[in-house]
Enzyme design. Sequence first.
Site, mmCIF file in Angstrom:
data_model
loop_
_atom_site.group_PDB
_atom_site.id
_atom_site.type_symbol
_atom_site.label_atom_id
_atom_site.label_comp_id
_atom_site.label_asym_id
_atom_site.label_seq_id
_atom_site.Cartn_x
_atom_site.Cartn_y
_atom_site.Cartn_z
ATOM 1 N N LYS A 10 -2.430 -11.147 -8.672
ATOM 2 C CA LYS A 10 -3.674 -11.758 -8.458
ATOM 3 C C LYS A 10 -4.989 -11.010 -8.981
ATOM 4 C CE LYS A 10 -4.708 -9.798 -4.027
ATOM 5 N NZ LYS A 10 -5.296 -10.088 -2.689
ATOM 6 N N LYS B 230 0.731 -1.249 0.042
ATOM 7 C CA LYS B 230 0.106 -0.085 -0.075
ATOM 8 C C LYS B 230 0.818 1.215 -0.120
ATOM 9 C CE LYS B 230 -4.242 -1.471 0.020
ATOM 10 N NZ LYS B 230 -4.946 -1.678 -1.208
ATOM 11 N N LYS C 234 -10.071 -6.373 -6.904
ATOM 12 C CA LYS C 234 -11.329 -5.659 -6.953
ATOM 13 C C LYS C 234 -11.063 -4.431 -7.613
ATOM 14 C CE LYS C 234 -13.751 -6.857 -2.822
ATOM 15 N NZ LYS C 234 -12.879 -6.740 -1.537
HETATM 16 P P1 AMP Z 1 -10.654 -8.676 -0.358
HETATM 17 O O1 AMP Z 1 -11.310 -8.578 -1.964
HETATM 18 O O2 AMP Z 1 -9.184 -8.411 -0.462
HETATM 19 O O3 AMP Z 1 -11.438 -8.122 0.624
HETATM 20 O O4 AMP Z 1 -10.656 -10.246 -0.241
HETATM 21 C C1 AMP Z 1 -11.658 -10.924 0.199
HETATM 22 C C2 AMP Z 1 -11.537 -12.639 0.235
HETATM 23 O O5 AMP Z 1 -11.036 -13.144 -0.781
HETATM 24 C C3 AMP Z 1 -10.118 -12.835 0.996
HETATM 25 O O6 AMP Z 1 -10.511 -14.112 1.986
HETATM 26 C C4 AMP Z 1 -9.087 -13.028 0.260
HETATM 27 O O7 AMP Z 1 -8.108 -13.952 0.380
HETATM 28 C C5 AMP Z 1 -9.921 -13.643 -1.115
HETATM 29 N N1 AMP Z 1 -9.392 -13.342 -2.325
HETATM 30 C C6 AMP Z 1 -9.287 -11.983 -2.969
HETATM 31 N N2 AMP Z 1 -8.713 -12.166 -4.026
HETATM 32 C C7 AMP Z 1 -8.279 -13.526 -4.330
HETATM 33 C C8 AMP Z 1 -7.588 -14.207 -5.472
HETATM 34 N N3 AMP Z 1 -7.132 -13.358 -6.477
HETATM 35 N N4 AMP Z 1 -7.582 -15.568 -5.157
HETATM 36 C C9 AMP Z 1 -7.972 -16.189 -4.264
HETATM 37 N N5 AMP Z 1 -8.764 -15.634 -3.058
HETATM 38 C C10 AMP Z 1 -8.603 -14.337 -3.108
#
Ligand code: AMP
Length: 331
Positions: free
Chosen positions: A195, A113, A198
């Site tokens: 990865k 970040k 969002k």
């Molecule tokens: P976030 O979008 O960062 O708030 O992530 C929400 C959940 O989705 C968390 O448990 C992350 O580990 C999972 N997550 C987010 N991006 C990925 C990805 N590209 N592959 C697998 N899991 C993901």
Amino acid sequence: MSKEIVVSGIRSTGHLHLGNYFGAIQNYVKMQDEYNCYFFVADYHALTTHPDPKELKTNVFRVLSENIASGLDPEKVALYAQSDVPEIPELYLMLNMIAYKGELEKVPTFKDKVRLQPENVNAGLLTYPVLMAADILIHKGAKVPVGKDQEQHLEMARNFAQRFNTRYGDYFPEPQVFRFNNDTVKIMSLDGTGKMSKSENINATIYLSDDDYTIRKKIAKAKTDAGPVEGQPMPDFIQNLFTLLSITGSPETAQPYINAYNGGSIRYGDMKKQLAEDVVSFVRPIRERSIELQKDEAALRKILKDGGEKARASASAVISGARKLIGISYY
Ligand code: AMP
Ligand code: TRP
């Protein structure tokens, strides 16, 4: 025997994607019958990147709808907004007293970040893992279904729990990452640059809200190569396409393409067409259901309110125990 406690959250920072689905939501849905589950929209965590207030609200309702459309049942789990549980920031404050600047500065997600938003390195970003620990420990959560990228945060949550216990007496469990079959799921973006996320690589990320046309277009543009090279392992962005094929379609659909790859006769065009159809069929029902749910904001508000009440019942008991142990209980 009482059910084990499960806690997990998703930030309301944008549209959910296949990484969120396979890394997190899919596990939530599988866990809801067997465990005592607390799932929430991490709207306080979203504030670390200063979202527009109107967008934040829309995002919270959409994340909620997408979780329900993916199969989460608000009758079976507590489904709530983090900001509806004031005991979370209270525990966060307590844990901040036993979290150290040095260890927080070393966290890889914090360093990322700092690189991504050097103009906004706020204290909330630095203490992000402390708030996350509070989210989990406020229910004495034992199991946390999250993707691989969150493992470091979970390790910190265990450290904070242990430190609290050493200082004030045994109280919190040490929460563990949970995955079915120990699968470490990480879905990469289709351009192979990291990865699925969002907010980054939007054109290489498949969102649960993408329409059929957009999905087909994104998959047609996915990065491929000139085929296997003798003695070299399969590149991760190719592996990612096979993974997507087998989880949105089936392992049987993927196998002939994997065989073709190994035999040096892979035709990526054909494979992508198959993948596009499987992803379209996978996403469509979730998208359609989510759109329906978002039309009824009153119903969503009721779900949040009920979920918040369930979460607060558990949180208020845990916070009063923590207050007593710390010595903040005067009446
Ligand atoms: P976030 O979008 O960062 O708030 O992530 C929400 C959940 O989705 C968390 O448990 C992350 O580990 C999972 N997550 C987010 N991006 C990925 C990805 N590209 N592959 C697998 N899991 C993901
Ligand atoms: N940090 C998590 C992410 O970015 C979201 C989150 C916030 C979370 N609090 C949590 C996940 C508590 C599990 C438990 O994905």
